[in-house]
Design a protein around this motif. Sequence first.
Motif, PDB file in Angstrom:
ATOM      1  N   GLN A 195       0.830  -1.204   0.000  1.00  0.00           N
ATOM      2  CA  GLN A 195       0.000   0.000   0.000  1.00  0.00           C
ATOM      3  C   GLN A 195       0.865   1.255   0.000  1.00  0.00           C
ATOM      4  N   ILE A 196       1.955   1.226   0.740  1.00  0.00           N
ATOM      5  CA  ILE A 196       2.863   2.378   0.782  1.00  0.00           C
ATOM      6  C   ILE A 196       3.408   2.664  -0.612  1.00  0.00           C
ATOM      7  N   LYS A 197       3.873   1.627  -1.298  1.00  0.00           N
ATOM      8  CA  LYS A 197       4.411   1.807  -2.656  1.00  0.00           C
ATOM      9  C   LYS A 197       3.373   2.429  -3.583  1.00  0.00           C
ATOM     10  N   TYR A 198       2.164   1.924  -3.510  1.00  0.00           N
ATOM     11  CA  TYR A 198       1.112   2.424  -4.389  1.00  0.00           C
ATOM     12  C   TYR A 198       0.723   3.853  -4.039  1.00  0.00           C
ATOM     13  N   LEU A 199       0.581   4.152  -2.757  1.00  0.00           N
ATOM     14  CA  LEU A 199       0.196   5.503  -2.356  1.00  0.00           C
ATOM     15  C   LEU A 199       1.237   6.525  -2.815  1.00  0.00           C
ATOM     16  N   VAL A 200       2.498   6.230  -2.590  1.00  0.00           N
ATOM     17  CA  VAL A 200       3.570   7.146  -2.997  1.00  0.00           C
ATOM     18  C   VAL A 200       3.606   7.264  -4.521  1.00  0.00           C
ATOM     19  N   SER A 201       3.455   6.155  -5.210  1.00  0.00           N
ATOM     20  CA  SER A 201       3.483   6.165  -6.677  1.00  0.00           C
ATOM     21  C   SER A 201       2.319   6.966  -7.245  1.00  0.00           C
ATOM     22  N   ILE A 202       1.145   6.803  -6.678  1.00  0.00           N
ATOM     23  CA  ILE A 202      -0.025   7.567  -7.143  1.00  0.00           C
ATOM     24  C   ILE A 202       0.210   9.056  -6.931  1.00  0.00           C
ATOM     25  N   LEU A 203       0.770   9.413  -5.785  1.00  0.00           N
ATOM     26  CA  LEU A 203       1.047  10.818  -5.517  1.00  0.00           C
ATOM     27  C   LEU A 203       2.107  11.354  -6.482  1.00  0.00           C
ATOM     28  N   GLU A 204       3.142  10.586  -6.739  1.00  0.00           N
ATOM     29  CA  GLU A 204       4.175  10.984  -7.709  1.00  0.00           C
ATOM     30  C   GLU A 204       3.544  11.209  -9.084  1.00  0.00           C
ATOM     31  N   THR A 241     -11.069  -0.114  -0.159  1.00  0.00           N
ATOM     32  CA  THR A 241     -11.660  -0.743   1.025  1.00  0.00           C
ATOM     33  C   THR A 241     -11.116  -0.110   2.305  1.00  0.00           C
ATOM     34  N   SER A 242      -9.866   0.299   2.275  1.00  0.00           N
ATOM     35  CA  SER A 242      -9.228   0.945   3.434  1.00  0.00           C
ATOM     36  C   SER A 242      -9.536   2.447   3.501  1.00  0.00           C
ATOM     37  N   ASN A 243     -10.376   2.914   2.593  1.00  0.00           N
ATOM     38  CA  ASN A 243     -10.777   4.320   2.529  1.00  0.00           C
ATOM     39  C   ASN A 243      -9.597   5.267   2.272  1.00  0.00           C
ATOM     40  N   LEU A 244      -8.642   4.820   1.463  1.00  0.00           N
ATOM     41  CA  LEU A 244      -7.499   5.655   1.120  1.00  0.00           C
ATOM     42  C   LEU A 244      -7.649   6.290  -0.262  1.00  0.00           C
ATOM     43  N   SER A 271      -2.708  -6.690 -11.044  1.00  0.00           N
ATOM     44  CA  SER A 271      -2.120  -6.414  -9.724  1.00  0.00           C
ATOM     45  C   SER A 271      -2.525  -5.031  -9.238  1.00  0.00           C
ATOM     46  N   VAL A 272      -2.512  -4.077 -10.146  1.00  0.00           N
ATOM     47  CA  VAL A 272      -2.910  -2.712  -9.801  1.00  0.00           C
ATOM     48  C   VAL A 272      -4.375  -2.693  -9.376  1.00  0.00           C
ATOM     49  N   THR A 273      -5.225  -3.343 -10.141  1.00  0.00           N
ATOM     50  CA  THR A 273      -6.645  -3.370  -9.816  1.00  0.00           C
ATOM     51  C   THR A 273      -6.881  -3.980  -8.434  1.00  0.00           C
ATOM     52  N   LYS A 274      -6.194  -5.047  -8.154  1.00  0.00           N
ATOM     53  CA  LYS A 274      -6.331  -5.699  -6.841  1.00  0.00           C
ATOM     54  C   LYS A 274      -5.926  -4.745  -5.716  1.00  0.00           C
ATOM     55  N   MET A 275      -4.797  -4.056  -5.889  1.00  0.00           N
ATOM     56  CA  MET A 275      -4.345  -3.135  -4.849  1.00  0.00           C
ATOM     57  C   MET A 275      -5.260  -1.923  -4.742  1.00  0.00           C
ATOM     58  N   LEU A 276      -5.758  -1.428  -5.865  1.00  0.00           N
ATOM     59  CA  LEU A 276      -6.672  -0.293  -5.813  1.00  0.00           C
ATOM     60  C   LEU A 276      -7.947  -0.654  -5.065  1.00  0.00           C
ATOM     61  N   LYS A 277      -8.430  -1.863  -5.246  1.00  0.00           N
ATOM     62  CA  LYS A 277      -9.597  -2.326  -4.485  1.00  0.00           C
ATOM     63  C   LYS A 277      -9.289  -2.342  -2.992  1.00  0.00           C
ATOM     64  N   CYS A 278      -8.096  -2.799  -2.656  1.00  0.00           N
ATOM     65  CA  CYS A 278      -7.651  -2.832  -1.266  1.00  0.00           C
ATOM     66  C   CYS A 278      -7.569  -1.415  -0.693  1.00  0.00           C
ATOM     67  N   LEU A 279      -7.000  -0.491  -1.463  1.00  0.00           N
ATOM     68  CA  LEU A 279      -6.884   0.895  -1.015  1.00  0.00           C
ATOM     69  C   LEU A 279      -8.259   1.543  -0.856  1.00  0.00           C
TER      70      LEU A 279
END
Length: 133
Positions: free
Chosen positions: A7-16, A49-52, A39-47
Amino acid sequence: MKICSGQIKYLVSILELSNTSKNVRGVDIAKYLEVTRPSVTKMLKCLATSNLIDENFSYGVKFTEEGLEVATKFHKQYKYIYIFFLNMLKLSETEAKEQALEFISSFPIETSTKFSVLVRNTIKRQQQKNKSI
């Protein structure tokens, strides 16, 4: 809230990515992280769900208020660690990006924070030294 390394990798990457494009899409994230679109879709669903991020990310990823706060916190660390890897260790931009993402997502938050503060303070001291010359 407990944030996992992925999640950290994805959050930072999305912000970048959002710094260079108003509409960050799954395909952009996949290219940036060199992962598959599923893989991206799976993590985005996770993010989501976590309200991020907003649940409707089909047409672009948007942070929730909480998600932006979390992403910004990790991005600050990423930025200084990236600079360290790029300028001090002389890694290529790609290697510095990959290693900085790996660092902030693998080490405990306290370690990443302390290291990024150390780098930030070193940069400030160098800038002050250069101004006085």
